[in-house]
Structure formats: C-alpha cells, structure tokens
Design a protein around this motif. Sequence first.
Motif: not given
Length: 115
Positions: A45-49, A66-68, A81-86
């Motif tokens: 796991g990882e801390l995203v924001a 990409r994320f806010v 808010q997740m944009n340009s998802l991969k």
Amino acid sequence: QVHLVESGGGLVQPGESLRLSCTVSGTTLDYATMGWYRRAPGKQGELVATLSTGSDTFYEDSVKGRFVIFKDAAENKYYLQMNSLKPEDTADYYCLVQKTGVDAWGQGTLVTVSS
C-alpha cells in the motif's frame, strides 16, 4: 465514534477522471490531517495524498499533477479528484483522518482503470 465512508469508485478507461468522496462523522475536520491511501493487488500500500491544517498537501510522486485532495468543511467531507487515470492507479482506495485522539479509516472503494 468516528466513522468514514468512501464513495465514488468504479470502472473507468485510461485517461478518464473520477472523484472519490470521504464522508466523516463523529468528528470534525478541524485540526485534522486527511488522507487517501491505496493498495493495489499484489503490491504494498501507499499513501497517495494528504491535506493538513493550514492547507498543506502531500502527493505521492506518481499522482502529482493528476490528483487533487480538497475538503468541504461545511459538509464534513473531503475528496480526491483523480484525472488522467492510468491502469496502474487501479487499487482499493481508503480515506483516513488523524487528529488528537482520532485515527480512523474507511472501508475502501475500488477504482479500476482498464480499457
């Protein structure tokens, strides 16, 4: 008792956007650090924001730009808010709140990015 509920996950195609919500009850967001954590299948796991008092933010390198993360204090909710998802963003996403006397996590919401 503090309770966090995530919503907004789902299946999207690469390049699309999603907004995750975390609804908080049992405490306010005042003086809290809010965050989003993710765990992908077979990976650590990882801390995203995170968003802290004073509007300090942290973003994991792979999501910067990409994320806010932001909050609506009046609604006692916060968002990712997740944009340009991969495809590599595919994971279970958990919201968390930490403040004096509080260390609470949600149950998670699944985000799948696939064509």
